[in-house]
Design an enzyme around this catalytic site. Structure first.
Site, PDB file in Angstrom:
ATOM      1  N   SER A 133      -9.741   1.637   1.238  1.00  0.00           N
ATOM      2  CA  SER A 133      -8.427   1.186   0.778  1.00  0.00           C
ATOM      3  C   SER A 133      -7.746   2.279  -0.019  1.00  0.00           C
ATOM      4  O   SER A 133      -8.417   3.093  -0.676  1.00  0.00           O
ATOM      5  CB  SER A 133      -8.622  -0.045  -0.113  1.00  0.00           C
ATOM      6  OG  SER A 133      -7.449  -0.328  -0.834  1.00  0.00           O
ATOM      7  N   TYR A 157     -13.117  -4.219  -7.623  1.00  0.00           N
ATOM      8  CA  TYR A 157     -12.886  -4.101  -6.184  1.00  0.00           C
ATOM      9  C   TYR A 157     -12.729  -2.629  -5.800  1.00  0.00           C
ATOM     10  O   TYR A 157     -13.393  -2.131  -4.882  1.00  0.00           O
ATOM     11  CB  TYR A 157     -11.633  -4.893  -5.777  1.00  0.00           C
ATOM     12  CG  TYR A 157     -11.190  -4.620  -4.355  1.00  0.00           C
ATOM     13  CD1 TYR A 157     -11.944  -5.066  -3.277  1.00  0.00           C
ATOM     14  CD2 TYR A 157     -10.028  -3.889  -4.092  1.00  0.00           C
ATOM     15  CE1 TYR A 157     -11.546  -4.800  -1.969  1.00  0.00           C
ATOM     16  CE2 TYR A 157      -9.626  -3.623  -2.791  1.00  0.00           C
ATOM     17  CZ  TYR A 157     -10.387  -4.079  -1.731  1.00  0.00           C
ATOM     18  OH  TYR A 157      -9.999  -3.809  -0.447  1.00  0.00           O
ATOM     19  N   LYS A 161     -15.179  -0.148  -3.382  1.00  0.00           N
ATOM     20  CA  LYS A 161     -14.757   0.614  -2.198  1.00  0.00           C
ATOM     21  C   LYS A 161     -15.126   2.090  -2.362  1.00  0.00           C
ATOM     22  O   LYS A 161     -15.614   2.737  -1.434  1.00  0.00           O
ATOM     23  CB  LYS A 161     -13.244   0.480  -1.986  1.00  0.00           C
ATOM     24  CG  LYS A 161     -12.826  -0.886  -1.487  1.00  0.00           C
ATOM     25  CD  LYS A 161     -13.212  -1.070  -0.028  1.00  0.00           C
ATOM     26  CE  LYS A 161     -13.234  -2.506   0.390  1.00  0.00           C
ATOM     27  NZ  LYS A 161     -13.818  -2.769   1.698  1.00  0.00           N
TER      28      LYS A 161
HETATM   29  P1  NAD Z   1     -10.691 -10.910   5.502  1.00  0.00           P
HETATM   30  O1  NAD Z   1     -11.208 -11.628   4.316  1.00  0.00           O
HETATM   31  O2  NAD Z   1      -9.660 -11.559   6.331  1.00  0.00           O
HETATM   32  O3  NAD Z   1     -11.911 -10.518   6.471  1.00  0.00           O
HETATM   33  C1  NAD Z   1     -13.204 -10.276   5.993  1.00  0.00           C
HETATM   34  C2  NAD Z   1     -14.178 -10.952   6.953  1.00  0.00           C
HETATM   35  O4  NAD Z   1     -15.515 -10.684   6.508  1.00  0.00           O
HETATM   36  C3  NAD Z   1     -14.017 -12.471   6.991  1.00  0.00           C
HETATM   37  O5  NAD Z   1     -14.063 -12.914   8.340  1.00  0.00           O
HETATM   38  C4  NAD Z   1     -15.213 -12.992   6.200  1.00  0.00           C
HETATM   39  O6  NAD Z   1     -15.631 -14.281   6.640  1.00  0.00           O
HETATM   40  C5  NAD Z   1     -16.238 -11.899   6.452  1.00  0.00           C
HETATM   41  N1  NAD Z   1     -17.222 -11.723   5.376  1.00  0.00           N
HETATM   42  C6  NAD Z   1     -16.988 -11.672   4.036  1.00  0.00           C
HETATM   43  N2  NAD Z   1     -18.146 -11.499   3.373  1.00  0.00           N
HETATM   44  C7  NAD Z   1     -19.122 -11.409   4.306  1.00  0.00           C
HETATM   45  C8  NAD Z   1     -20.532 -11.241   4.247  1.00  0.00           C
HETATM   46  N3  NAD Z   1     -21.165 -11.120   3.072  1.00  0.00           N
HETATM   47  N4  NAD Z   1     -21.239 -11.208   5.404  1.00  0.00           N
HETATM   48  C9  NAD Z   1     -20.609 -11.347   6.599  1.00  0.00           C
HETATM   49  N5  NAD Z   1     -19.281 -11.525   6.720  1.00  0.00           N
HETATM   50  C10 NAD Z   1     -18.541 -11.554   5.582  1.00  0.00           C
HETATM   51  O7  NAD Z   1     -10.180  -9.473   4.994  1.00  0.00           O
HETATM   52  P2  NAD Z   1      -9.302  -8.379   5.740  1.00  0.00           P
HETATM   53  O8  NAD Z   1      -7.955  -8.374   5.134  1.00  0.00           O
HETATM   54  O9  NAD Z   1      -9.454  -8.501   7.193  1.00  0.00           O
HETATM   55  O10 NAD Z   1     -10.037  -7.058   5.228  1.00  0.00           O
HETATM   56  C11 NAD Z   1     -11.090  -6.469   5.943  1.00  0.00           C
HETATM   57  C12 NAD Z   1     -11.612  -5.279   5.159  1.00  0.00           C
HETATM   58  O11 NAD Z   1     -10.537  -4.384   4.899  1.00  0.00           O
HETATM   59  C13 NAD Z   1     -12.208  -5.646   3.804  1.00  0.00           C
HETATM   60  O12 NAD Z   1     -13.354  -4.832   3.591  1.00  0.00           O
HETATM   61  C14 NAD Z   1     -11.114  -5.259   2.834  1.00  0.00           C
HETATM   62  O13 NAD Z   1     -11.630  -4.898   1.570  1.00  0.00           O
HETATM   63  C15 NAD Z   1     -10.477  -4.076   3.518  1.00  0.00           C
HETATM   64  N6  NAD Z   1      -9.080  -3.871   3.130  1.00  0.00           N
HETATM   65  C16 NAD Z   1      -8.175  -4.882   3.310  1.00  0.00           C
HETATM   66  C17 NAD Z   1      -6.858  -4.683   2.902  1.00  0.00           C
HETATM   67  C18 NAD Z   1      -5.829  -5.789   3.063  1.00  0.00           C
HETATM   68  O14 NAD Z   1      -4.784  -5.718   2.445  1.00  0.00           O
HETATM   69  N7  NAD Z   1      -6.070  -6.798   3.894  1.00  0.00           N
HETATM   70  C19 NAD Z   1      -6.456  -3.476   2.318  1.00  0.00           C
HETATM   71  C20 NAD Z   1      -7.403  -2.470   2.176  1.00  0.00           C
HETATM   72  C21 NAD Z   1      -8.712  -2.677   2.584  1.00  0.00           C
HETATM   73  N1  UFG Z   2       4.607  -8.422  -5.318  1.00  0.00           N
HETATM   74  C1  UFG Z   2       5.584  -9.229  -5.850  1.00  0.00           C
HETATM   75  N2  UFG Z   2       5.403 -10.579  -5.829  1.00  0.00           N
HETATM   76  C2  UFG Z   2       4.299 -11.163  -5.265  1.00  0.00           C
HETATM   77  C3  UFG Z   2       3.300 -10.334  -4.709  1.00  0.00           C
HETATM   78  C4  UFG Z   2       3.470  -8.961  -4.752  1.00  0.00           C
HETATM   79  O1  UFG Z   2       6.588  -8.737  -6.352  1.00  0.00           O
HETATM   80  O2  UFG Z   2       4.203 -12.412  -5.282  1.00  0.00           O
HETATM   81  C5  UFG Z   2       4.794  -6.968  -5.320  1.00  0.00           C
HETATM   82  C6  UFG Z   2       3.754  -6.218  -6.124  1.00  0.00           C
HETATM   83  O3  UFG Z   2       4.100  -6.167  -7.485  1.00  0.00           O
HETATM   84  C7  UFG Z   2       3.758  -4.850  -5.429  1.00  0.00           C
HETATM   85  C8  UFG Z   2       4.095  -5.186  -3.978  1.00  0.00           C
HETATM   86  O4  UFG Z   2       4.679  -6.497  -4.001  1.00  0.00           O
HETATM   87  O5  UFG Z   2       4.797  -4.054  -5.957  1.00  0.00           O
HETATM   88  C9  UFG Z   2       2.886  -5.231  -3.072  1.00  0.00           C
HETATM   89  O6  UFG Z   2       1.898  -6.097  -3.649  1.00  0.00           O
HETATM   90  P1  UFG Z   2       0.604  -6.565  -2.855  1.00  0.00           P
HETATM   91  O7  UFG Z   2      -0.178  -7.456  -3.771  1.00  0.00           O
HETATM   92  O8  UFG Z   2       0.981  -7.104  -1.530  1.00  0.00           O
HETATM   93  O9  UFG Z   2      -0.151  -5.215  -2.572  1.00  0.00           O
HETATM   94  P2  UFG Z   2      -0.730  -4.135  -3.611  1.00  0.00           P
HETATM   95  O10 UFG Z   2      -0.112  -2.838  -3.215  1.00  0.00           O
HETATM   96  O11 UFG Z   2      -0.614  -4.538  -5.002  1.00  0.00           O
HETATM   97  O12 UFG Z   2      -2.266  -4.238  -3.261  1.00  0.00           O
HETATM   98  C10 UFG Z   2      -2.770  -3.717  -2.071  1.00  0.00           C
HETATM   99  C11 UFG Z   2      -4.041  -4.483  -1.639  1.00  0.00           C
HETATM  100  C12 UFG Z   2      -5.119  -4.305  -2.663  1.00  0.00           C
HETATM  101  C13 UFG Z   2      -5.318  -2.863  -2.959  1.00  0.00           C
HETATM  102  C14 UFG Z   2      -4.006  -2.220  -3.368  1.00  0.00           C
HETATM  103  C15 UFG Z   2      -4.085  -0.769  -3.639  1.00  0.00           C
HETATM  104  O13 UFG Z   2      -3.758  -5.843  -1.489  1.00  0.00           O
HETATM  105  O14 UFG Z   2      -6.314  -4.827  -2.129  1.00  0.00           O
HETATM  106  O15 UFG Z   2      -3.072  -2.396  -2.309  1.00  0.00           O
HETATM  107  O16 UFG Z   2      -4.298  -0.067  -2.473  1.00  0.00           O
HETATM  108  F1  UFG Z   2      -6.209  -2.714  -3.965  1.00  0.00           F
END
Ligand code: NAD
Ligand code: UFG
Length: 351
Positions: A133, A157, A161
């Protein structure tokens, strides 16, 4: 199925392959002709996801319902399937929850990953794409952010990562057979253009797009914009929103890269996956209003603790190394997210 694709007939393990991002990558892998084994404990996924993927691809996954922290389950899985590469999505991802439950986050995200990598090596599989991330950059000093910018965990978190990236870097330093691409996602948004798969958050969404989506359906009254006094053009936060289908294409490009380098492993390679463009919260809201055809209500509230003003990627390494670039803009992200949300206002059905 695309003939001649280097992913055709490969067997890929997708941990967490039924989650938001994993479901899109699983679908694209099936469509590219790969065989996909999914390990998921369903902590944040519903069985309907599998049915939808099946309907969209006319193919099925091999599903292992289990936990990435379960060594026996991993050993059985690697014994039963000839896994050639792993895409590791499984993990927990809510920043606030990680502050409240750090032990859980370190267990799932760090211990789970470490165990997975140990069992991969034991099975002779050392090709992995890891879901990292942009949070590993902490509060970046400059934007756009390059991969060689300083990294810093700013909450449990983020530290989890970063630690997994360190583990992969150390494994690759100790054993030159590893190829580990850490994809540093910026802000994933949107949904598959079919409207059949998308993000299905539990409870009140923390992230901007899922929250606006629920304002658009009327489930929430208005968006509270967290801060209107940032040093950005309109005073609201700026982020690099990236369409999940583009993000998925980046995973397939990374896997092709792993397979292209047979005999010359990549070692540890962190790569940004972002569009390389920053949009403000109010610009994103305007995109949503265009997508759903009405002005969505909002108010400016106080800043959210821990938020930074502006973060967007330098996405040039992904272009040069993987031949990948984001193709979809803000309007497509809003349109596709809206299609998913309006067709599935309560998310996936229960079984
Ligand atoms: P998500 O929660 O939708 O998907 C995660 C999946 O992993 C789910 O299907 C859940 O059931 C499964 N899971 C969780 N814990 C588990 C375990 N212990 N064993 C087996 N399965 C397990 O999340 P996502 O948004 O698809 O994110 C996927 C990955 O990308 C995560 O590692 C997250 O940290 C990373 N990531 C997500 C974002 C974002 O904004 N969505 C941003 C940066 C990084
Ligand atoms: N925001 C609002 N109102 C809301 C939600 C978000 O104004 O109800 C704003 C936040 O303040 C930020 C922007 O929208 O300025 C994006 O916010 P998100 O929560 O969607 O995303 P972030 O950039 O804060 O977080 C994301 C991932 C995190 C990760 C982070 C840093 O969700 O997991 O990027 O990479 F840690």
């Amino acid at each position: 199925m695309s003939g001649g694709d280097s992913l055709a007939n490969r067997t890929i393990l997708a941990t967490g392959g039924l989650g938001y991002i994993g479901s899109h990558v699983t679908l694209d892998l099936l469509n590219a002709g790969a065989n996909v084994v999914v390990l998921d404990n369903f902590s944040n996924a519903k069985p309907a996801v599998r049915d939808r993927i099946k309907r969209l691809s006319n193919r099925d996954i091999a599903l292992v319902r289990g936990d990435v922290r379960d060594r026996d389950a991993l050993q059985r899985l690697f014994a039963e399937h000839d896994i050639e590469a792993v895409v590791h999505f499984a993990g927990l991802k809510a920043v606030g929850e990680s502050v409240a439950k750090p032990g859980l986050y370190y267990d799932v995200n760090i211990n789970g990953s470490n165990l997975l990598f140990q069992e991969m090596a034991a099975a002779g599989c050392r090709r992995v794409v890891f879901s990292s991330s942009a949070t590993v950059y902490g509060d970046p000093e400059t934007a756009p952010v390059r991969e060689d910018a300083p990294t810093r965990g700013v909450n449990p978190y983020g530290r989890s990562k970063l630690m997994v990236e360190h583990i992969l870097e150390d494994l690759a330093a100790a054993d030159a057979r590893w190829s580990a691409i850490c994809l540093r996602y910026f802000n994933p948004t949107g949904a598959h253009e079919s409207g059949q798969i998308g993000e299905d958050p539990l409870g009140v969404p923390n992230n901007l797009f899922p929250f606006i989506a629920q304002v658009a359906t009327g489930r929430r009254e208005k968006l509270v914009v967290f801060g209107g006094d940032y040093p950005t053009p309109d005073g609201t936060g700026v982020r690099d929103f990236i369409h999940v289908v583009d993000l998925s294409a980046g995973h397939l490009a990374a896997l092709r890269k792993l397979f292209a380098d047979d005999g010359a492993p990549l070692g540890y390679a962190p790569i940004n996956l972002g569009a390389g463009v920053g949009y403000s919260v109010l610009e994103a809201l305007a995109g949503w209003s265009r997508a759903c055809g009405r002005d969505l209500p909002y108010e400016i509230g106080p800043r959210r603790p821990g938020d930074v003003a502006s973060v967007y990627a330098d996405a040039s390494l992904a272009a040069s190394m993987l031949g990948w670039r984001a193709a979809r803009g803000l309007d497509e992200m809003c349109r596709d997210h809206w299609r998913w949300q309006s067709e599935n206002p309560e998310g996936y059905p229960e079984e």
